[in-house]
Design a protein around this motif. Structure first.
Motif, PDB file in Angstrom:
ATOM      1  N   LEU A  17       0.844  -1.140   0.057  1.00 52.96           N
ATOM      2  CA  LEU A  17       0.229  -0.069   0.381  1.00 52.96           C
ATOM      3  C   LEU A  17       0.761   1.815   0.020  1.00 52.96           C
ATOM      4  O   LEU A  17       0.804   2.107  -0.760  1.00 52.96           O
ATOM      5  N   LEU A  18       1.950   1.048   0.304  1.00 53.29           N
ATOM      6  CA  LEU A  18       2.894   2.752   0.735  1.00 53.29           C
ATOM      7  C   LEU A  18       3.581   3.036  -0.558  1.00 53.29           C
ATOM      8  O   LEU A  18       3.671   3.885  -1.057  1.00 53.29           O
ATOM      9  N   GLU A  19       3.672   1.869  -1.530  1.00 56.17           N
ATOM     10  CA  GLU A  19       4.420   1.674  -2.237  1.00 56.17           C
ATOM     11  C   GLU A  19       3.528   2.224  -3.706  1.00 56.17           C
ATOM     12  O   GLU A  19       3.705   3.578  -4.373  1.00 56.17           O
ATOM     13  N   LEU A  20       1.977   1.765  -3.184  1.00 56.29           N
ATOM     14  CA  LEU A  20       1.185   2.602  -4.402  1.00 56.29           C
ATOM     15  C   LEU A  20       1.190   3.729  -4.165  1.00 56.29           C
ATOM     16  O   LEU A  20       0.461   5.129  -4.737  1.00 56.29           O
ATOM     17  N   ILE A  21       0.550   4.605  -3.011  1.00 58.94           N
ATOM     18  CA  ILE A  21       0.311   5.924  -2.336  1.00 58.94           C
ATOM     19  C   ILE A  21       1.694   6.793  -2.481  1.00 58.94           C
ATOM     20  O   ILE A  21       1.187   7.570  -3.703  1.00 58.94           O
ATOM     21  N   ILE A  22       2.927   6.263  -2.684  1.00 57.82           N
ATOM     22  CA  ILE A  22       4.377   6.348  -3.190  1.00 57.82           C
ATOM     23  C   ILE A  22       3.762   7.711  -4.891  1.00 57.82           C
ATOM     24  O   ILE A  22       4.654   7.858  -5.124  1.00 57.82           O
ATOM     25  N   ILE A  24       0.929   7.065  -6.869  1.00 59.31           N
ATOM     26  CA  ILE A  24      -0.074   7.950  -6.767  1.00 59.31           C
ATOM     27  C   ILE A  24       0.799   9.507  -6.964  1.00 59.31           C
ATOM     28  O   ILE A  24       0.333  10.115  -7.091  1.00 59.31           O
ATOM     29  N   GLY A  25       1.207   9.791  -5.504  1.00 59.09           N
ATOM     30  CA  GLY A  25       1.898  10.414  -5.067  1.00 59.09           C
ATOM     31  C   GLY A  25       2.755  11.814  -6.172  1.00 59.09           C
ATOM     32  O   GLY A  25       2.822  12.470  -6.876  1.00 59.09           O
TER      33      GLY A  25
END
Length: 192
Positions: A17-22, A24-25
């Motif tokens: 999830l952290l990789e996905l958020i980064i 998208i950012g």
């Protein structure tokens, strides 16, 4: 041992999830940068179009009227969309920033209809500054201020005049910024 292999295999299959958020950012930041650059490019293109239209108007009007010195019918456009005398077409009055350009006769040394003014409205502060800086000194008279309907292009120093053949000392960055920062700004470029 079999349990450890299964748990490692499960970890490697998915995206955290952290990789996905980064990701998208990063995409959001890149998109914002592209939108900002595109906006600047369109503004620059509009400024160039306006400067071209103003230059074409000046050239056409000078060619048709310059030898006569009488600009009394300068604002009259015929049914064919061309200005009487053929100095410009209605399309030449396009202002990409909004309100179309207006051509008016003007006074020279208090003699009516012996010069002309092209009025530009609908500009923001940045557009006003850019346009005045690009073409201001190629005209005999530059007025920046609130709307006016009569002009004497040989007028001496007034609050809104930032360039005149009789006084070019007013054409300074500070004066241009001051005049372009007023509310409901309008540029009037005059010649004869």
């Amino acid at each position: 041992m079999l349990y450890k292999k299964n748990s490692q295999a499960k970890k490697q299959r998915g995206v955290a999830l952290l990789e996905l958020i980064i990701a998208i950012g990063v995409i959001g930041v890149l998109t914002a940068a592209v939108v900002g650059l595109a906006s600047q490019a369109f503004t620059s293109l509009n400024q160039k179009e306006l400067v071209n239209n103003l230059s074409n108007l000046k050239s056409g009007i000078s060619t048709v009227y310059g030898r006569f010195g009488d600009y009394s019918d300068i604002a009259t456009v015929g049914t064919d969309g061309r200005q009487i005398g053929g100095a410009y077409a209605a399309d030449d009055l396009n202002n990409p920033f909004g309100i179309d350009l207006a051509v008016l006769s003007a006074s020279v040394n208090s003699n009516a209809d012996t010069g002309y003014v092209v009025k530009v409205a609908g500009l923001g502060i940045d557009e006003c500054i850019a346009v005045v800086n690009q073409i201001g000194t190629t005209w005999d008279f530059v007025y920046v201020g609130t709307a006016s309907t009569t002009f004497d292009i040989t007028a001496t120093v007034a609050d809104e005049i930032i360039y005149s053949n009789s006084d070019s000392s007013l054409f300074t960055p500070a004066n241009i910024l001051t005049q372009c920062s007023t509310a409901s700004v309008e540029i009037a470029l005059g010649s004869r």
